[in-house]
Design a protein around this motif. Structure first.
Motif, PDB file in Angstrom:
ATOM      1  N   SER A  27      46.754  41.707  40.333  1.00 13.75           N
ATOM      2  CA  SER A  27      46.106  42.093  41.583  1.00 13.75           C
ATOM      3  C   SER A  27      44.786  42.806  41.316  1.00 13.75           C
ATOM      4  CB  SER A  27      47.031  42.973  42.413  1.00 13.75           C
ATOM      5  OG  SER A  27      47.241  44.193  41.760  1.00 13.75           O
ATOM      6  N   GLN A  28      43.973  42.889  42.379  1.00 14.47           N
ATOM      7  CA  GLN A  28      42.631  43.443  42.239  1.00 14.47           C
ATOM      8  C   GLN A  28      42.680  44.903  41.818  1.00 14.47           C
ATOM      9  OE1 GLN A  28      40.243  43.109  45.778  1.00 14.47           O
ATOM     10  NE2 GLN A  28      38.403  43.703  44.697  1.00 14.47           N
ATOM     11  N   LYS A  29      43.520  45.664  42.504  1.00 15.14           N
ATOM     12  CA  LYS A  29      43.604  47.067  42.148  1.00 15.14           C
ATOM     13  C   LYS A  29      44.671  47.203  41.090  1.00 15.14           C
ATOM     14  CE  LYS A  29      44.436  47.700  46.405  1.00 15.14           C
ATOM     15  NZ  LYS A  29      45.056  48.330  47.572  1.00 15.14           N
ATOM     16  N   LYS A  80      38.589  37.022  50.024  1.00 20.45           N
ATOM     17  CA  LYS A  80      39.149  36.467  48.789  1.00 20.45           C
ATOM     18  C   LYS A  80      40.553  36.989  48.531  1.00 20.45           C
ATOM     19  CE  LYS A  80      35.751  38.118  46.262  1.00 20.45           C
ATOM     20  NZ  LYS A  80      34.954  38.830  47.272  1.00 20.45           N
ATOM     21  N   THR A  81      40.680  38.310  48.576  1.00 23.58           N
ATOM     22  CA  THR A  81      41.991  38.903  48.327  1.00 23.58           C
ATOM     23  C   THR A  81      42.986  38.471  49.400  1.00 23.58           C
ATOM     24  OG1 THR A  81      40.965  40.792  47.242  1.00 23.58           O
ATOM     25  CG2 THR A  81      43.211  41.087  48.007  1.00 23.58           C
ATOM     26  N   THR A  82      42.510  38.411  50.629  1.00 22.30           N
ATOM     27  CA  THR A  82      43.365  37.967  51.730  1.00 22.30           C
ATOM     28  C   THR A  82      43.887  36.555  51.456  1.00 22.30           C
ATOM     29  OG1 THR A  82      41.995  39.280  53.204  1.00 22.30           O
ATOM     30  CG2 THR A  82      43.458  37.671  54.224  1.00 22.30           C
ATOM     31  N   LEU A  84      44.176  35.511  39.254  1.00 22.83           N
ATOM     32  CA  LEU A  84      43.580  36.762  38.802  1.00 22.83           C
ATOM     33  C   LEU A  84      42.544  37.223  39.818  1.00 22.83           C
ATOM     34  CD1 LEU A  84      42.947  35.212  35.328  1.00 22.83           C
ATOM     35  CD2 LEU A  84      44.540  37.094  35.659  1.00 22.83           C
ATOM     36  N   ASP A  85      42.759  38.403  40.390  1.00 23.68           N
ATOM     37  CA  ASP A  85      41.828  38.920  41.388  1.00 23.68           C
ATOM     38  C   ASP A  85      40.913  39.947  40.732  1.00 23.68           C
ATOM     39  OD1 ASP A  85      40.527  39.571  43.680  1.00 23.68           O
ATOM     40  OD2 ASP A  85      42.317  40.065  44.842  1.00 23.68           O
ATOM     41  N   GLU A  86      39.707  39.546  40.428  1.00 26.47           N
ATOM     42  CA  GLU A  86      38.717  40.409  39.765  1.00 26.47           C
ATOM     43  C   GLU A  86      39.300  41.162  38.572  1.00 26.47           C
ATOM     44  OE1 GLU A  86      36.079  42.636  42.242  1.00 26.47           O
ATOM     45  OE2 GLU A  86      36.508  41.328  43.935  1.00 26.47           O
ATOM     46  N   PRO A  87      39.750  40.430  37.576  1.00 29.01           N
ATOM     47  CA  PRO A  87      40.420  41.091  36.458  1.00 29.01           C
ATOM     48  C   PRO A  87      39.471  41.828  35.525  1.00 29.01           C
ATOM     49  CG  PRO A  87      40.282  38.755  36.051  1.00 29.01           C
ATOM     50  CD  PRO A  87      39.736  38.971  37.417  1.00 29.01           C
TER      51      PRO A  87
HETATM   52 MG   LIG Z   1      39.280  41.540  47.018  1.00 28.72          MG
END
Ligand SMILES: [Mg+2]
Ligand SMILES: Nc1ncnc2c1ncn2[C@@H]1O[C@H](COP(=O)(O)OP(=O)(O)OP(=O)(O)O)[C@@H](O)[C@H]1O
Lengths: 252, 294
Positions: free
Chosen positions: A84-86, A46-48, A167-170
């Motif tokens: 971003s996720q992180k 997903k993030t990729t 939004l990556d896992e916000p």
């Molecule tokens: Mg990810």
């Protein structure tokens, strides 16, 4: 009626880190104003995929088009807001205030000679109000809780007034109450015709809110209507997550 | 003392250069510290040393090149070195800092070889290592002025990309080109700043001058803008104070400046601790209306 150019369009996109294939033959699009949820197990790419859309990684095959333009030609990065996720990928000891951090969302779309003036300050305040962090404007970003930082980063993405919000896992590290508040915010953004791509592990919540579900694990295992997804949920998830998907899913 | 500054050329140049360096160093130092590149400045100053040593050797063996000041060869080496450091760091993205000792050690090795070739283990060398007031000429002063203009121009023009890249490289969505250009310019400018600062405080103390004022500034600042302001104030104090003291007592210039900077750093830490403990002993009122609003 004119046909609107899709906000995002992926065609046969494949990607591998070194030799390890992570994405294979991805095809999907996002229409203006569409709210798309992307789900998939850990390590499913997903993030990729998001990094490819943002041009942070380059696809090995296939084409990515943003607002009708191939990625290599697309210059309007300011049309995209990204969280971003992180949220801790940022330099956490950085001596900046919340206000300064949100201002940075405007920087990349401003010409270097442009002065950060009254108009810009107003936009920053508006974004801070949207996420309910205006009381923290003068606080040091490093001194906030993870969830509060996450809201500041959402404000940083919103301040540019984007046409596509990614939004990556916000909601990781955000308490239940704030999570509801977050979804309310997203829905109001959705009503304002903002296209949204939201990555989440929270399948139940996603399917009740979005216009379209993508279920990813290397390939797209599902792509389409959330109702359809709910009806065949068991099959799709077993297909995408493997036999033990229940272990990965949160129950609500 | 003031009389001397007005009348003696090298003193006047030293002071004016010092004041400008008090601006240059912290302005670039802020980004160096926040990008976690403090050691890189050290690597570059040692590259500069090997350049100076090469220049000294050159003068010995090719005396007709006397007009080339070893200092400029140092500057050249420092810039070239910066271009070696970057690709090496890319090879080890998660352990970037261990590239520095490699560069540092090689640069020292190179310097010592060149110095022995030049047969220059003498007073001149001491000046390059730890700084000296007497070495500052009119030309040096002009070079500092030019570097000041370059640095200010760069920071003002590239302030936005510099800041967002420093804060959050991934989340900032800067185009790859923009990022590369900013990075390369930044590295070159660090090399320039290192070389001019070297002239006053000496090779071995350059990185201290870029880091210590910023370290103090970060203790007191509440925002990013304040970090700049405080750091510049501290740097000016260290440099001017150090120059005066070193002249009065005939101490090593670079050494005096850095010792003063360090003592002040300790004082800042002490004051901050005291203020914190005083304010902690007072009752704090927490705001109770922690409303969740999205
Ligand atoms: Mg990810
Ligand atoms: N920098 C990298 N180098 C090599 N492989 C990587 C890298 N980043 C991710 N991978 C691999 O690519 C795959 C997909 O990773 P990705 O981060 O896209 O997953 P994800 O779907 O976002 O997972 P999560 O739900 O945990 O966030 C994983 O198997 C991971 O091991």
């Amino acid at each position: 009626m004119t046909i609107k150019t899709p906000v995002l369009d992926l065609e046969n996109v494949s990607f591998s880190y070194d030799r390890k294939p992570v994405l294979e033959d991805i095809n999907f699009g996002i229409e203006p104003g569409e709210f798309v949820g992307l789900v998939g197990p850990n390590g499913s790419g997903k993030t990729t995929l998001i990094k490819i859309i943002l041009g942070l990684l380059k696809a090995n095959h296939g084409e990515v088009r943003l607002f009708g333009q191939p990625l290599s030609k697309f210059k309007k990065l300011s049309w995209i807001g990204y969280v971003s996720q992180k949220s801790n990928s940022f330099n956490s000891g950085f001596p900046a205030t919340v206000f300064e951090v949100v201002s940075m969302g405007l920087y990349s779309q401003m010409k270097f000679y442009k002065w950060f003036g009254k108009k810009e300050r107003l936009k920053v305040w508006e974004a801070l109000e949207k996420v309910g962090m205006e009381d923290y404007a003068k606080q040091n970003i490093g001194r906030l809780s993870g969830g509060q930082q996450q809201r500041v980063f959402i404000a940083r993405a919103l301040v540019r007034n984007p046409k596509l919000l990614i939004l990556d896992e916000p909601t990781v590290g955000v308490d239940a109450k704030s999570e509801n508040a977050f979804y309310d915010l997203i829905e109001s953004m959705h009503k304002e015709k903002l296209a949204i791509l939201l990555v989440s592990h929270d399948i139940g919540t996603i399917t009740s809110k979005v216009d379209k579900v993508l279920c990813l694990n290397k390939r797209l295992h599902y792509h389409g209507d959330p109702k359809q997804f709910e009806m065949n949920r068991q099959e799709i998830l077993t297909d995408a997550y493997g036999q033990h998907f229940e272990l990965l899913e949160h129950h609500h | 003392m003031l009389q001397d500054i007005l009348q003696v050329d090298f003193l006047r140049y030293a002071f004016l250069s010092g004041i400008m360096i008090g601006i240059i160093c912290p302005v670039i130092g802020v980004f160096i510290v926040l990008r976690k590149m403090s050691l890189m400045a050290d690597g570059m100053s040692h590259m500069a040393l090997s350049g100076i040593a090469a220049g000294l050797a050159l003068q010995r063996y090719l005396p007709f090149l006397y007009f080339i000041n070893p200092f400029y060869i140092g500057m050249l080496f420092s810039v070239l070195g910066s271009f070696c450091i970057r690709p090496l760091m890319k090879l080890y993205p998660f352990y970037r800092e261990f590239v520095i000792p490699i560069i540092l050690a090689s640069a020292i090795g190179l310097s010592v070889v060149f110095i022995s070739l030049a047969d220059a283990f003498n007073k001149d060398l001491f000046g390059y290592l730890f700084g000296s007031l007497i070495t500052i000429s009119h030309t040096d002063f002009l070079v500092v002025l030019i570097v000041l203009v370059i640095v200010l121009g760069f920071v003002i023009l590239c302030y936005k990309p510099l800041l967002i890249l420093t804060f959050d490289e991934e989340g900032s969505l800067v185009s790859k080109r923009g990022k590369q250009v900013t990075d390369i310019l930044f590295t070159m400018i660090v090399a320039l700043v290192v070389s001019v600062t070297m002239n006053i405080v000496g090779v071995l103390l350059v990185s201290a001058m870029m880091i210590i004022p910023v370290a103090k500034g970060m203790q007191l600042a509440k925002s990013f803008k304040q970090v700049f302001i405080y750091s510049i104030i501290f740097a000016e104090f260290d440099i001017i104070g150090g120059l005066v003291v070193s002249y009065q007592f005939n101490w090593s210039t670079g050494g005096t400046i850095v010792v003063l900077a360090f003592v002040l750093f300790m004082i800042v830490l002490l004051i901050k601790k005291t203020v914190q403990s005083i304010s902690r002993s007072k009752p704090v009122s927490y705001s109770s209306d922690e409303t969740v609003k999205f």
